[in-house]
Design a protein around this motif. Structure first.
Motif, PDB file in Angstrom:
ATOM      1  N   ALA A 177     -29.896  15.857  26.921  1.00 44.64           N
ATOM      2  CA  ALA A 177     -29.747  16.768  26.004  1.00 44.64           C
ATOM      3  C   ALA A 177     -31.002  16.982  24.686  1.00 44.64           C
ATOM      4  O   ALA A 177     -31.679  18.085  24.365  1.00 44.64           O
ATOM      5  N   LEU A 178     -31.266  15.636  24.306  1.00 41.62           N
ATOM      6  CA  LEU A 178     -32.476  15.563  23.466  1.00 41.62           C
ATOM      7  C   LEU A 178     -33.739  16.317  23.973  1.00 41.62           C
ATOM      8  O   LEU A 178     -34.576  16.802  23.238  1.00 41.62           O
ATOM      9  N   GLY A 228      -9.132   8.326  24.057  1.00 39.68           N
ATOM     10  CA  GLY A 228      -8.129   8.279  24.779  1.00 39.68           C
ATOM     11  C   GLY A 228      -8.178   9.557  25.816  1.00 39.68           C
ATOM     12  O   GLY A 228      -9.240   9.937  26.062  1.00 39.68           O
ATOM     13  N   GLU A 229      -6.930  10.186  26.209  1.00 39.79           N
ATOM     14  CA  GLU A 229      -7.180  10.975  27.170  1.00 39.79           C
ATOM     15  C   GLU A 229      -7.416  12.297  26.205  1.00 39.79           C
ATOM     16  O   GLU A 229      -7.116  12.439  25.216  1.00 39.79           O
ATOM     17  N   VAL A 230      -7.959  13.334  26.859  1.00 37.20           N
ATOM     18  CA  VAL A 230      -8.355  14.678  26.138  1.00 37.20           C
ATOM     19  C   VAL A 230      -7.635  15.838  26.938  1.00 37.20           C
ATOM     20  O   VAL A 230      -7.338  15.781  28.032  1.00 37.20           O
ATOM     21  N   LEU A 231      -7.456  17.199  26.313  1.00 40.53           N
ATOM     22  CA  LEU A 231      -7.121  18.234  27.150  1.00 40.53           C
ATOM     23  C   LEU A 231      -8.208  18.642  27.874  1.00 40.53           C
ATOM     24  O   LEU A 231      -9.500  18.522  27.569  1.00 40.53           O
ATOM     25  N   LEU A 232      -7.826  19.029  29.115  1.00 43.38           N
ATOM     26  CA  LEU A 232      -8.607  19.755  30.192  1.00 43.38           C
ATOM     27  C   LEU A 232      -9.601  20.922  29.637  1.00 43.38           C
ATOM     28  O   LEU A 232     -10.907  20.841  29.600  1.00 43.38           O
ATOM     29  N   CYS A 233      -8.932  21.686  28.694  1.00 38.28           N
ATOM     30  CA  CYS A 233      -9.561  22.677  27.872  1.00 38.28           C
ATOM     31  C   CYS A 233     -10.797  22.062  26.968  1.00 38.28           C
ATOM     32  O   CYS A 233     -11.625  22.913  27.001  1.00 38.28           O
ATOM     33  N   ASP A 234     -10.294  21.136  26.466  1.00 29.67           N
ATOM     34  CA  ASP A 234     -11.619  20.527  25.647  1.00 29.67           C
ATOM     35  C   ASP A 234     -12.717  19.933  26.390  1.00 29.67           C
ATOM     36  O   ASP A 234     -14.029  20.072  26.099  1.00 29.67           O
ATOM     37  N   GLU A 235     -12.459  19.108  27.594  1.00 32.43           N
ATOM     38  CA  GLU A 235     -13.560  18.879  28.446  1.00 32.43           C
ATOM     39  C   GLU A 235     -14.462  20.173  29.169  1.00 32.43           C
ATOM     40  O   GLU A 235     -15.592  20.102  29.171  1.00 32.43           O
ATOM     41  N   ILE A 236     -13.621  21.095  29.278  1.00 30.81           N
ATOM     42  CA  ILE A 236     -14.038  22.482  29.741  1.00 30.81           C
ATOM     43  C   ILE A 236     -15.133  23.066  28.759  1.00 30.81           C
ATOM     44  O   ILE A 236     -16.205  23.345  29.148  1.00 30.81           O
ATOM     45  N   LYS A 237     -14.644  22.804  27.566  1.00 34.61           N
ATOM     46  CA  LYS A 237     -15.658  23.528  26.349  1.00 34.61           C
ATOM     47  C   LYS A 237     -16.767  22.698  26.299  1.00 34.61           C
ATOM     48  O   LYS A 237     -17.753  23.206  26.184  1.00 34.61           O
ATOM     49  N   GLN A 238     -17.046  21.488  26.410  1.00 29.42           N
ATOM     50  CA  GLN A 238     -17.981  20.782  26.655  1.00 29.42           C
ATOM     51  C   GLN A 238     -18.908  20.658  27.588  1.00 29.42           C
ATOM     52  O   GLN A 238     -20.002  20.822  27.646  1.00 29.42           O
ATOM     53  N   ILE A 239     -18.463  21.355  28.669  1.00 29.10           N
ATOM     54  CA  ILE A 239     -19.057  21.757  30.070  1.00 29.10           C
ATOM     55  C   ILE A 239     -19.899  23.036  29.690  1.00 29.10           C
ATOM     56  O   ILE A 239     -20.930  23.114  30.034  1.00 29.10           O
ATOM     57  N   GLU A 240     -19.190  23.962  29.081  1.00 30.99           N
ATOM     58  CA  GLU A 240     -19.749  25.191  28.676  1.00 30.99           C
ATOM     59  C   GLU A 240     -20.851  24.856  27.622  1.00 30.99           C
ATOM     60  O   GLU A 240     -22.162  25.410  27.783  1.00 30.99           O
ATOM     61  N   ASN A 241     -20.832  23.995  26.541  1.00 29.58           N
ATOM     62  CA  ASN A 241     -21.786  23.703  25.713  1.00 29.58           C
ATOM     63  C   ASN A 241     -22.861  23.075  26.444  1.00 29.58           C
ATOM     64  O   ASN A 241     -24.204  23.596  26.255  1.00 29.58           O
ATOM     65  N   TYR A 242     -22.694  22.237  27.618  1.00 35.71           N
ATOM     66  CA  TYR A 242     -23.877  21.552  28.068  1.00 35.71           C
ATOM     67  C   TYR A 242     -24.480  22.649  29.093  1.00 35.71           C
ATOM     68  O   TYR A 242     -25.815  22.560  29.149  1.00 35.71           O
ATOM     69  N   THR A 243     -23.673  23.163  29.775  1.00 29.37           N
ATOM     70  CA  THR A 243     -24.461  24.301  30.597  1.00 29.37           C
ATOM     71  C   THR A 243     -25.112  25.455  29.912  1.00 29.37           C
ATOM     72  O   THR A 243     -26.261  25.913  30.332  1.00 29.37           O
ATOM     73  N   ALA A 244     -24.622  25.587  28.628  1.00 28.64           N
ATOM     74  CA  ALA A 244     -25.258  26.654  27.528  1.00 28.64           C
ATOM     75  C   ALA A 244     -26.803  26.113  27.108  1.00 28.64           C
ATOM     76  O   ALA A 244     -28.038  26.816  27.295  1.00 28.64           O
TER      77      ALA A 244
END
Length: 355
Positions: free
Chosen positions: A181-182, A216-232
């Motif tokens: 990312a950097l 710990g475990e995370v909600l799937l929607c939070d993981e998806i949000k970070q995928i959206e950030n990464y792909t953006a």
């Protein structure tokens, strides 16, 4: 724990001491009578008590302890019979010797009774059998406690090893994301792009997720949000040369281990290569129903792609985490053909697994 063990030992010693006091009293009654002198009775009782104690101790040291833990039950039975026969043989010899030493008209009856095979078998061997049985039960319980303790320690060590390994794997993943990312932000800053602040904010959200929300475990929607950030971020980096599709079909929310799906997406951009037209294609699809079904396809060069090794990071890391955290409830399949690399991850819920 130590105090409990010491207390248990003292209880065993106390019960065993009471047993031998009972044995001594038993011999006094067994070999004594109103017509027998106290000297004769005491001599018989002490000698046979010593024979019984010696046989029980020998049996415990050389029969029970070597054979019981090793589960050599046949040897245990055979050697036990040897001990009982030896005890009977010693009693017979000593009875004969005492018969000669104490022969008189006054104690003839007791000596004659002591020579009776029923008295010999019923005397020493009864006490020997009782002592052997007691030591056998104690040793069996000790072995069971040792096994439980060993199993508990082994389980704790195994869980601790898993904890350490998972932390190590996560510590490998996080710098990997940050590094890529950097690099992207560095490229934007060189171009003085207006999107730099937005990308920095997206990276900030990702760092917050990885550093503070992924313990710990995370909600799937939070993981998806970070995928959206990464792909953006990657969209800004690649521009028009990136064709990205991201389809989501949610029927149920899940909690999952963090950075699993994000690792697959990062791997697609790291190892992906543009097609002949100069286009990097990345197709992401996720469905949730009774399971989590995550599929990712990206253009690549199948001749030189490394789908299983990436310097200790990437898919090897992900596979190891899946094994540690999900066992056979997770299935990761990869395939490279026609210059496209496909990864599909299926995670079953516990309820679905039980069915």
């Amino acid at each position: 724990m130590l105090a409990t063990t010491d207390k248990r030992k003292w209880i065993v010693y106390g019960v065993f001491t009471l047993y031998w006091l009972f044995a001594f009293y038993f011999f006094k009654l067994f070999y004594g009578s109103s017509q027998t002198s106290k000297n004769v009775t005491l001599t018989f009782s002490i000698i046979f008590l010593f024979i019984s104690f010696a046989c029980v101790d020998i049996h415990h040291r050389f029969v029970t302890k070597p054979n019981l833990p090793a589960r050599r039950y046949f040897r245990f039975v055979i050697f036990s019979l040897y001990v009982f026969v030896t005890a009977f043989w010693l009693e017979s010899i000593l009875t004969f010797i005492l018969h000669i030493l104490f022969w008189s008209f006054d104690n003839a009856r007791i000596v004659e009774e002591s020579n009776d095979i029923r008295f010999q078998v019923g005397g020493v061997n009864m006490i020997v059998f009782g002592g052997v049985a007691f030591r056998f039960v104690v040793e069996t319980l000790n072995l069971q406690r040792q096994k439980e303790k060993t199993d508990k320690l082994a389980m704790e060590a195994h869980l601790k090893l898993k904890e350490v390994e998972l932390e190590l794997l996560k510590s490998q993943v996080n710098p990997h994301f940050l590094f890529n990312a950097l690099n992207c932000i560095y490229g934007l800053s060189l171009e003085k792009s207006e999107q730099t602040p937005k990308v920095i904010m997206q990276l900030s959200e990702m760092l917050d997720y990885m550093l503070y929300k992924s313990n710990g475990e995370v909600l799937l929607c939070d993981e998806i949000k970070q995928i959206e950030n990464y792909t953006a971020i990657q969209k800004v980096r690649f521009g028009e040369s990136l064709h990205l599709t991201f389809r989501k079909e949610f029927r149920q929310e899940f909690s999952i281990a963090p950075l699993l799906l994000l690792t697959l997406v990062e791997n697609a951009f790291k190892h992906g290569k543009p097609s002949k037209e100069g286009i990097l294609k990345v197709d992401i699809e996720i469905k949730t129903d009774a399971i989590i079904d995550f599929k990712l396809i990206n253009s690549c060069s199948c001749d030189d792609i490394e789908v299983s090794t990436s310097g200790g990071l990437g898919l090897d890391n992900l596979n190891r985490r899946l094994v540690l955290q999900y066992g056979n409830r997770a299935d990761l399949q990869t395939n490279c053909s026609d210059n496209f690399f496909e990864a599909r991850l299926i995670i079953k819920t516990i309820d679905n697994e039980e069915e």
